[in-house]
Design an enzyme around this catalytic site. Structure first.
Site, mmCIF file in Angstrom:
data_model
loop_
_atom_site.group_PDB
_atom_site.id
_atom_site.type_symbol
_atom_site.label_atom_id
_atom_site.label_comp_id
_atom_site.label_asym_id
_atom_site.label_seq_id
_atom_site.Cartn_x
_atom_site.Cartn_y
_atom_site.Cartn_z
ATOM 1 N N ARG A 70 0.716 -1.358 -0.076
ATOM 2 C CA ARG A 70 0.032 -0.095 -0.094
ATOM 3 C C ARG A 70 0.938 1.218 -0.163
ATOM 4 O O ARG A 70 0.439 2.159 0.793
ATOM 5 C CB ARG A 70 -1.011 0.140 1.145
ATOM 6 C CG ARG A 70 -2.177 -0.773 1.219
ATOM 7 C CD ARG A 70 -3.288 -0.134 0.061
ATOM 8 N NE ARG A 70 -4.440 -1.208 0.059
ATOM 9 C CZ ARG A 70 -5.566 -1.060 0.797
ATOM 10 N NH1 ARG A 70 -5.607 0.010 1.503
ATOM 11 N NH2 ARG A 70 -6.460 -1.823 0.263
ATOM 12 N N ARG A 121 -3.985 6.510 0.157
ATOM 13 C CA ARG A 121 -4.676 7.879 1.100
ATOM 14 C C ARG A 121 -3.398 8.668 1.852
ATOM 15 O O ARG A 121 -3.945 9.795 2.232
ATOM 16 C CB ARG A 121 -5.912 7.418 1.834
ATOM 17 C CG ARG A 121 -6.901 7.223 0.930
ATOM 18 C CD ARG A 121 -8.125 6.562 1.591
ATOM 19 N NE ARG A 121 -7.674 5.160 1.770
ATOM 20 C CZ ARG A 121 -8.482 4.398 2.459
ATOM 21 N NH1 ARG A 121 -9.652 4.569 2.819
ATOM 22 N NH2 ARG A 121 -7.852 3.089 2.759
ATOM 23 N N ARG A 134 -7.418 10.872 -6.464
ATOM 24 C CA ARG A 134 -8.685 10.143 -6.275
ATOM 25 C C ARG A 134 -9.555 11.035 -6.475
ATOM 26 O O ARG A 134 -10.836 10.782 -7.010
ATOM 27 C CB ARG A 134 -8.263 9.463 -4.973
ATOM 28 C CG ARG A 134 -9.539 9.080 -4.393
ATOM 29 C CD ARG A 134 -9.798 7.608 -4.523
ATOM 30 N NE ARG A 134 -10.711 7.017 -3.665
ATOM 31 C CZ ARG A 134 -12.104 7.205 -3.671
ATOM 32 N NH1 ARG A 134 -12.431 8.069 -4.254
ATOM 33 N NH2 ARG A 134 -12.497 6.525 -2.597
ATOM 34 N N ASP A 158 -6.823 -3.337 -7.501
ATOM 35 C CA ASP A 158 -7.346 -3.890 -6.384
ATOM 36 C C ASP A 158 -7.577 -5.427 -6.601
ATOM 37 O O ASP A 158 -7.970 -5.746 -7.771
ATOM 38 C CB ASP A 158 -8.846 -3.233 -5.776
ATOM 39 C CG ASP A 158 -9.016 -3.452 -4.518
ATOM 40 O OD1 ASP A 158 -8.421 -2.611 -3.541
ATOM 41 O OD2 ASP A 158 -9.891 -4.473 -4.191
ATOM 42 N N TYR A 215 -14.975 -12.144 0.215
ATOM 43 C CA TYR A 215 -15.763 -10.617 -0.227
ATOM 44 C C TYR A 215 -16.756 -11.157 -1.208
ATOM 45 O O TYR A 215 -18.050 -10.695 -1.080
ATOM 46 C CB TYR A 215 -14.743 -9.872 -1.082
ATOM 47 C CG TYR A 215 -13.683 -9.204 0.029
ATOM 48 C CD1 TYR A 215 -13.976 -8.130 0.666
ATOM 49 C CD2 TYR A 215 -12.398 -9.800 0.282
ATOM 50 C CE1 TYR A 215 -13.073 -7.532 1.502
ATOM 51 C CE2 TYR A 215 -11.448 -9.228 0.833
ATOM 52 C CZ TYR A 215 -12.029 -7.997 1.770
ATOM 53 O OH TYR A 215 -11.027 -7.394 2.654
HETATM 54 O O1 CP3 Z 1 -0.051 0.523 -3.148
HETATM 55 C C1 CP3 Z 1 -0.444 -0.766 -3.109
HETATM 56 O O2 CP3 Z 1 -0.032 -1.757 -2.507
HETATM 57 C C2 CP3 Z 1 -1.163 -1.202 -4.688
HETATM 58 C C3 CP3 Z 1 -2.704 -1.253 -4.639
HETATM 59 C C4 CP3 Z 1 -3.463 -1.967 -3.686
HETATM 60 C C5 CP3 Z 1 -4.611 -1.559 -3.232
HETATM 61 N N1 CP3 Z 1 -5.520 -2.563 -2.619
HETATM 62 C C6 CP3 Z 1 -5.248 -0.336 -3.317
HETATM 63 C C7 CP3 Z 1 -6.371 0.313 -2.627
HETATM 64 C C8 CP3 Z 1 -3.325 -3.470 -3.281
HETATM 65 C C9 CP3 Z 1 -2.192 -4.404 -3.570
HETATM 66 C C10 CP3 Z 1 -4.480 -3.751 -2.923
HETATM 67 C C11 CP3 Z 1 -4.760 -4.948 -2.222
HETATM 68 C C12 CP3 Z 1 -6.035 -5.258 -1.649
HETATM 69 N N2 CP3 Z 1 -7.123 -5.137 -1.775
HETATM 70 C C13 CP3 Z 1 -6.206 -6.202 -0.240
HETATM 71 C C14 CP3 Z 1 -5.133 -7.276 -0.101
HETATM 72 C C15 CP3 Z 1 -4.137 -6.661 0.725
HETATM 73 C C16 CP3 Z 1 -4.570 -6.143 2.147
HETATM 74 O O3 CP3 Z 1 -4.620 -4.964 2.614
HETATM 75 O O4 CP3 Z 1 -5.006 -6.887 2.924
HETATM 76 C C17 CP3 Z 1 -7.452 -6.310 -0.045
HETATM 77 C C18 CP3 Z 1 -8.081 -7.175 1.092
HETATM 78 C C19 CP3 Z 1 -8.138 -5.395 -0.789
HETATM 79 C C20 CP3 Z 1 -9.697 -5.051 -0.792
HETATM 80 C C21 CP3 Z 1 -10.092 -3.632 -0.397
HETATM 81 N N3 CP3 Z 1 -9.539 -2.575 -1.302
HETATM 82 C C22 CP3 Z 1 -10.356 -3.211 0.785
HETATM 83 C C23 CP3 Z 1 -11.026 -3.863 1.987
HETATM 84 C C24 CP3 Z 1 -10.492 -1.736 0.535
HETATM 85 C C25 CP3 Z 1 -11.119 -0.863 1.652
HETATM 86 C C26 CP3 Z 1 -10.291 -0.708 2.908
HETATM 87 C C27 CP3 Z 1 -9.451 0.592 2.485
HETATM 88 O O5 CP3 Z 1 -8.380 0.421 2.864
HETATM 89 O O6 CP3 Z 1 -9.740 1.706 2.027
HETATM 90 C C28 CP3 Z 1 -9.856 -1.451 -0.584
HETATM 91 C C29 CP3 Z 1 -9.728 -0.209 -1.215
HETATM 92 C C30 CP3 Z 1 -8.348 0.390 -1.533
HETATM 93 N N4 CP3 Z 1 -7.345 -0.586 -2.296
HETATM 94 C C31 CP3 Z 1 -7.808 1.530 -1.646
HETATM 95 C C32 CP3 Z 1 -6.454 1.637 -2.127
HETATM 96 C C33 CP3 Z 1 -5.521 2.650 -2.295
HETATM 97 C C34 CP3 Z 1 -8.363 2.852 -0.840
HETATM 98 C C35 CP3 Z 1 -9.429 3.334 -1.816
HETATM 99 C C36 CP3 Z 1 -9.570 4.885 -1.650
HETATM 100 O O7 CP3 Z 1 -8.707 5.648 -2.210
HETATM 101 O O8 CP3 Z 1 -10.591 5.147 -1.076
#
Ligand code: CP3
Length: 344
Positions: free
Chosen positions: A23, A27, A36, A73, A149
């Site tokens: 990540r 944000r 975003r 994602d 999910y």
């Molecule tokens: O920088 C990176 O690592 C690359 C991008 C990336 C994202 N999600 C962007 C993202 C990666 C590799 C993921 C993986 C991901 N997504 C996982 C596995 C890793 C982990 O964190 O456990 C999971 C379970 C998800 C599913 C997911 N996506 C959730 C549960 C959420 C909401 C919770 C949150 O953190 O906001 C997301 C949204 C998400 N994925 C965001 C980002 C940058 C935030 C979205 C926003 O900008 O509002």
């Protein structure tokens, strides 16, 4: 130009380990928040190659990292299979309608590589802009984590209900996991073809499962995906990140299919060094919350991983993703400290 992440995953031990952070885009970066806002929704951002490539590149511009990770994602796979995907502010992702046995045939007919064509364009654009010494990481969710999910319609609220599926509706669960195993393999192979140098599988919800279930829903599917990827694209490195699996981690190495193994913040680092470090390139471990605090607390915690893994190839990373509260200057201080070699 050699890429340090790739030579390390191949078994070389550089004086300073390669660095990237789960990540690393997101944000906590003001430039990400601006991007975003411009994109509208998170899904729009993921599917807009110009903006997604920009999000991928933002952290590598700001910090001295050895790799960029594709901005996308894990839930794009259920989206490509035909579930509606939205991200609700403060609540996380929502997928609808929930998966049923009847829908699996429709899912099976979907061509995820075609439906996710913007993702491959993001990879091509990022690759063209990335310095040659930096690696480009592709990724996907592991079948079990993605299935949780898809079945719950969002983040799991009732883990017992999902676990019960294994006892009550084994055929359905096996069919869903099997389908995701196939689609994910195709998706990762296409990511490699579009410029990814290495791929990582995130199994965020692997923890807490009894062994026969863990073996069948996590270890075997990861083994199959990595085998399919390596058969199609020989030499492509694969990193597994099954979170929360503790003493079961060696079972993943026994597949012989992972080049890198991501450890989470709860795994005992000495256990990881002794049981994993001799057999695979270990990645990560540091609690992302230590980076929220920063200062000496963060530096000491990071140094403990660096010292423990100083004599084997190791990839510096965290034990889960950076959280939105992280001050970007702490990430900068962390990267500078690792690069300085002052921990040796
Ligand atoms: O920088 C990176 O690592 C690359 C991008 C990336 C994202 N999600 C962007 C993202 C990666 C590799 C993921 C993986 C991901 N997504 C996982 C596995 C890793 C982990 O964190 O456990 C999971 C379970 C998800 C599913 C997911 N996506 C959730 C549960 C959420 C909401 C919770 C949150 O953190 O906001 C997301 C949204 C998400 N994925 C965001 C980002 C940058 C935030 C979205 C926003 O900008 O509002």
């Amino acid at each position: 130009m050699e890429k340090k992440l790739l030579t390390t995953l191949a078994g070389e031990k550089p004086a300073i380990p390669p660095i990237w952070l789960m990540r690393q885009a997101g944000r906590y970066l003001p430039e990400y928040r601006r991007l975003r806002a411009k994109a509208g929704s998170f899904l729009d951002l993921c599917l807009n190659p110009a903006l997604a490539a920009e999000a991928t590149l933002q952290p590598v511009r700001r910090f001295d990292l050895d790799a960029a990770i594709l901005f996308a994602d894990i839930l794009l796979i259920p989206f490509a299979l035909g579930q509606d995907l939205s991200f609700v502010e403060g609540e996380g992702p929502r997928l609808s309608p929930p998966v049923t046995l009847e829908r699996l045939d429709a899912f099976r007919r979907q061509n995820v590589v075609e439906r996710l064509s913007p993702v491959f364009e993001t990879l091509r654009r990022t690759k063209a802009a990335l310095q040659p010494a930096k690696a480009l990481i592709g990724f996907a969710g592991a079948p079990w984590t993605v299935a949780t999910y898809m079945l719950a319609g969002g983040p799991i609220k009732d883990p017992a209900a999902l676990r019960r599926l294994w006892y009550d509706q084994r055929d359905f669960l096996d069919a869903l996991i099997g389908l995701l195993t196939e689609k994910t393999s195709e998706y990762l192979i296409a990511q490699l073809d579009a410029g990814a140098d290495v791929v990582q599988l995130f199994d965020t919800w692997a923890g807490g499962l009894p062994w026969p279930i863990l073996d069948s829903v996590s270890v075997r599917p990861l083994e199959k995906i990595a085998a399919a990827v390596k058969k199609a694209r020989p030499g492509a490195p694969v990193i597994f990140f099954p979170k929360g699996v503790g003493e079961k981690a060696p079972e993943y190495l026994a597949t012989g299919k992972c080049d890198g193994f991501g450890i989470d913040y709860a795994m005992d680092p000495s256990f990881a060094r002794a049981q994993l470090g001799e057999h695979v390139v270990v990645q990560g471990g540091l609690d992302p919350l230590a980076v929220v605090t920063g200062g000496d607390v963060m530096i000491k915690a990071a140094a403990s991983y660096l010292k423990l893994f100083h004599d084997v190839p190791y990839v510096f990373n965290l034990g889960h993703g950076l959280v939105p509260e992280t001050p970007p200057e702490n990430v900068d201080a962390l990267v500078r400290f690792i690069r300085s070699g002052a921990w040796r």
